[in-house]
Design a protein around this motif. Structure first.
Motif, PDB file in Angstrom:
ATOM      1  N   ASP A  54       0.843  -1.192   0.000  1.00 59.70           N
ATOM      2  CA  ASP A  54       0.000   0.000   0.000  1.00 59.70           C
ATOM      3  C   ASP A  54       0.879   1.243   0.000  1.00 59.70           C
ATOM      4  O   ASP A  54       2.107   1.165   0.041  1.00 59.70           O
ATOM      5  CB  ASP A  54      -0.945   0.003   1.212  1.00 59.70           C
ATOM      6  N   VAL A  55       0.247   2.387  -0.043  1.00 61.02           N
ATOM      7  CA  VAL A  55       0.905   3.642   0.287  1.00 61.02           C
ATOM      8  C   VAL A  55       0.409   4.027   1.679  1.00 61.02           C
ATOM      9  O   VAL A  55      -0.771   4.358   1.860  1.00 61.02           O
ATOM     10  CB  VAL A  55       0.582   4.755  -0.726  1.00 61.02           C
ATOM     11  N   SER A  56       1.278   3.913   2.664  1.00 61.80           N
ATOM     12  CA  SER A  56       0.917   4.294   4.025  1.00 61.80           C
ATOM     13  C   SER A  56       1.063   5.801   4.164  1.00 61.80           C
ATOM     14  O   SER A  56       2.042   6.389   3.682  1.00 61.80           O
ATOM     15  CB  SER A  56       1.825   3.588   5.037  1.00 61.80           C
ATOM     16  N   VAL A  57       0.092   6.431   4.822  1.00 61.31           N
ATOM     17  CA  VAL A  57       0.059   7.887   4.909  1.00 61.31           C
ATOM     18  C   VAL A  57      -0.157   8.310   6.359  1.00 61.31           C
ATOM     19  O   VAL A  57      -1.005   7.751   7.062  1.00 61.31           O
ATOM     20  CB  VAL A  57      -1.077   8.471   4.034  1.00 61.31           C
ATOM     21  N   PHE A  58       0.615   9.287   6.775  1.00 62.06           N
ATOM     22  CA  PHE A  58       0.401   9.966   8.055  1.00 62.06           C
ATOM     23  C   PHE A  58       0.233  11.450   7.768  1.00 62.06           C
ATOM     24  O   PHE A  58       0.998  12.028   6.987  1.00 62.06           O
ATOM     25  CB  PHE A  58       1.592   9.765   8.993  1.00 62.06           C
ATOM     26  N   ALA A  59      -0.768  12.068   8.370  1.00 60.52           N
ATOM     27  CA  ALA A  59      -0.969  13.502   8.191  1.00 60.52           C
ATOM     28  C   ALA A  59      -1.250  14.152   9.532  1.00 60.52           C
ATOM     29  O   ALA A  59      -1.972  13.604  10.370  1.00 60.52           O
ATOM     30  CB  ALA A  59      -2.123  13.776   7.220  1.00 60.52           C
ATOM     31  N   CYS A  60      -0.657  15.324   9.729  1.00 58.81           N
ATOM     32  CA  CYS A  60      -0.947  16.147  10.905  1.00 58.81           C
ATOM     33  C   CYS A  60      -1.340  17.527  10.405  1.00 58.81           C
ATOM     34  O   CYS A  60      -0.522  18.241   9.812  1.00 58.81           O
ATOM     35  CB  CYS A  60       0.278  16.220  11.818  1.00 58.81           C
ATOM     36  N   PHE A  61      -2.603  17.885  10.616  1.00 55.67           N
ATOM     37  CA  PHE A  61      -3.153  19.128  10.096  1.00 55.67           C
ATOM     38  C   PHE A  61      -3.146  20.232  11.149  1.00 55.67           C
ATOM     39  O   PHE A  61      -3.221  19.977  12.355  1.00 55.67           O
ATOM     40  CB  PHE A  61      -4.603  18.920   9.636  1.00 55.67           C
ATOM     41  N   ASP A  62      -3.117  21.447  10.669  1.00 53.16           N
ATOM     42  CA  ASP A  62      -3.279  22.624  11.506  1.00 53.16           C
ATOM     43  C   ASP A  62      -4.747  23.045  11.499  1.00 53.16           C
ATOM     44  O   ASP A  62      -5.541  22.603  10.667  1.00 53.16           O
ATOM     45  CB  ASP A  62      -2.384  23.742  10.948  1.00 53.16           C
ATOM     46  N   ASN A  63      -5.107  23.901  12.463  1.00 54.05           N
ATOM     47  CA  ASN A  63      -6.374  24.655  12.473  1.00 54.05           C
ATOM     48  C   ASN A  63      -7.626  23.826  12.699  1.00 54.05           C
ATOM     49  O   ASN A  63      -8.737  24.303  12.442  1.00 54.05           O
ATOM     50  CB  ASN A  63      -6.525  25.469  11.175  1.00 54.05           C
ATOM     51  N   GLU A  64      -7.502  22.616  13.240  1.00 56.94           N
ATOM     52  CA  GLU A  64      -8.709  21.847  13.563  1.00 56.94           C
ATOM     53  C   GLU A  64      -9.533  22.556  14.622  1.00 56.94           C
ATOM     54  O   GLU A  64     -10.771  22.529  14.578  1.00 56.94           O
ATOM     55  CB  GLU A  64      -8.330  20.446  14.042  1.00 56.94           C
ATOM     56  N   GLU A  65      -8.856  23.206  15.570  1.00 53.55           N
ATOM     57  CA  GLU A  65      -9.573  23.829  16.685  1.00 53.55           C
ATOM     58  C   GLU A  65     -10.377  25.052  16.251  1.00 53.55           C
ATOM     59  O   GLU A  65     -11.214  25.545  17.023  1.00 53.55           O
ATOM     60  CB  GLU A  65      -8.588  24.227  17.789  1.00 53.55           C
ATOM     61  N   VAL A  66     -10.145  25.567  15.060  1.00 55.09           N
ATOM     62  CA  VAL A  66     -10.897  26.736  14.585  1.00 55.09           C
ATOM     63  C   VAL A  66     -11.634  26.426  13.295  1.00 55.09           C
ATOM     64  O   VAL A  66     -11.963  27.321  12.526  1.00 55.09           O
ATOM     65  CB  VAL A  66      -9.979  27.966  14.426  1.00 55.09           C
TER      66      VAL A  66
END
Length: 447
Positions: free
Chosen positions: A260-272
């Motif tokens: 597979d293509v394993s993916v990790f993401a950490c996003f900004d601005n979820e709290e707003v």
């Protein structure tokens, strides 16, 4: 507490220390990816990728998407051209943002800071704590404008309570006006106008005249820690959602999946609300996945087939049952500290979990012998939302919302179970390590 559980809890503590702002979180994630041999790709450049490769992309210096391309994806023998197995979290937490013109004069020579709420924090927990600042500063450097990380670890301000003698109603439930009661005290008279900018410039290694803009946030400096007579607890600021970001990143780095293509993401601005170019509702994840397929020689048709066979685990902490207020929780669908990963579900679809995605994840966890729990809000109480459905508005895949149980969510100092970090890592390792072959919503092979 066994050695592996303690190691995971201590690792979380170190991660929290390294991440006082979303910009520092992204930088720390990049540092760890660099150490693991990943190659950084830039959105403005052409991408070259190959089976077995490890890559990551950064947007706004506050959101990161990392990928591991399976070794076997160069062969045509797969039932689907390729697919993605993804875990996503967020790196921002509720705090107070310093305004562009930061200084407010006060009575008797006092100097205060002008701040506004970033997200929905429990305001009164921020009172009477020495505070620092962290974020990024944009400075003029010759003909360039440069972004520089700043972490003022010295205690430089504090939001004082009004004494109970002056407001008898404040003892139990203070009613705080954010424009009046939550202005941090910066100086009692020793510092004059311009002192804040001079301090920030020095921290950025620049002259005050060259500071053009800043994204700076208040940071409480109480140290995160493992505690309790039996070392049952871990407490610190920003556990929502740094605990899930740490768990997902740790599992991503510790597993390999050739198919597979394993993916990790950490996003900004979820709290707003995530409605930014680097938030979960932006095109960041969709752009990255499409460009990955293209760089691997896949056609647009094969990319769409890949998405149909993909799965996303949205990781954002959950509410553990409060020992003093069990009546606030659903009687049958509530979770406890140190009980393992929590699968979250809501009929109003504020969580992306459905029966199909729950079944896949639960089957993987049961096969791996990893404990898991369920959470749903009381039927007469409105609940929150998180990354899963927001990400799905741009990348439509099977998705499940999970989290780790914690107390005092959005407090300046939150509490979770010391065992749950290790249990969360084990759960996501089971997900990343499986070779999922999804057949619409009819079924899936766990591989």
């Amino acid at each position: 507490m066994n050695e592996s559980v303690r190691s995971a809890a201590d690792g979380l503590v170190e991660f929290v220390r390294a991440c006082p702002s979303m910009f520092h979180t992204a930088a720390e994630i990049c540092r760890r990816l660099d150490g693991a041999g990943f190659t950084r790709l830039h959105e403005a450049d052409a991408w070259e990728m190959a089976p077995g490769g490890r890559y990551y992309v950064v947007r706004n210096n506050s959101s990161v998407v990392a990928l591991k391309v399976g070794d076997e994806l160069g062969t045509p023998s797969r039932r689907a051209p390729h697919h993605f197995q993804m875990a996503v979290a967020h790196g921002d937490s509720p705090t107070y943002k310093v305004k562009s013109s930061p200084e407010l004069p006060g009575p008797e020579g006092a100097l205060r800071l002008d701040v506004e709420a970033y997200g929905g924090m429990i305001d009164h927990t921020w009172l009477d704590r020495p505070l620092g600042l962290a974020g990024r500063v944009l400075v003029r450097s010759g003909a360039r404008v440069e972004s520089r990380l700043v972490n003022i670890e010295r205690d430089v301000c504090l939001i004082p309570s009004l004494a109970i003698h002056l407001d008898r109603s404040s003892g139990l439930a203070p009613q705080l006006n954010r424009a009046v009661d939550l202005c941090p005290l910066f100086s009692a008279g020793e510092l004059g106008p311009g002192s804040f900018l001079e301090m920030v410039a020095a921290a950025a290694g620049a002259d005050a005249a060259d500071v053009l803009a800043h994204d700076l946030f208040l940071v409480a400096h109480e140290e995160p820690r493992v505690w309790g007579q039996a070392d049952e607890f871990v407490s610190g600021g920003r556990l929502d959602d740094l605990q899930c970001a740490y768990v997902a990143l740790s599992a991503f780095l510790s597993t390999d999946n050739a198919r597979d293509v394993s993916v990790f993401a950490c996003f900004d601005n979820e709290e707003v609300g995530s409605l930014t170019k680097q938030g979960a509702m932006s095109t960041l994840l969709a752009d990255t996945l499409l460009r990955t397929s293209s760089a691997l020689g896949r056609t647009p048709e094969e990319h769409r087939r890949a998405l149909a066979a993909s799965m996303l685990v949205s990781c954002d902490n959950a509410h553990a049952v409060h020992p003093n207020h069990p009546e606030r929780y659903d009687e049958a669908n509530r979770c406890r500290l140190n009980g393992g990963l929590v699968v979250k579900e809501a009929a109003n679809q504020h969580y992306c979990t459905d029966a199909f995605s729950r079944a896949l994840l639960v089957a993987l966890l049961d096969r791996a012998g990893v404990p898991h729990q369920s959470f749903a809000n009381r039927s007469d109480m409105a609940g929150g939302s998180t990354l899963g459905n927001l990400s799905n508005s741009q990348v439509s895949v099977h998705a499940v919302d999970v989290g780790l149980p914690q107390l005092a969510m959005h407090s300046v100092f939150e509490t979770a179970g010391a065992r749950d970090t290790a249990l969360g890592i084990a759960a996501l390792e089971a997900f990343y390590g499986a070779d999922l072959v999804i057949d619409g919503a009819d079924g899936a092979e766990l591989g």
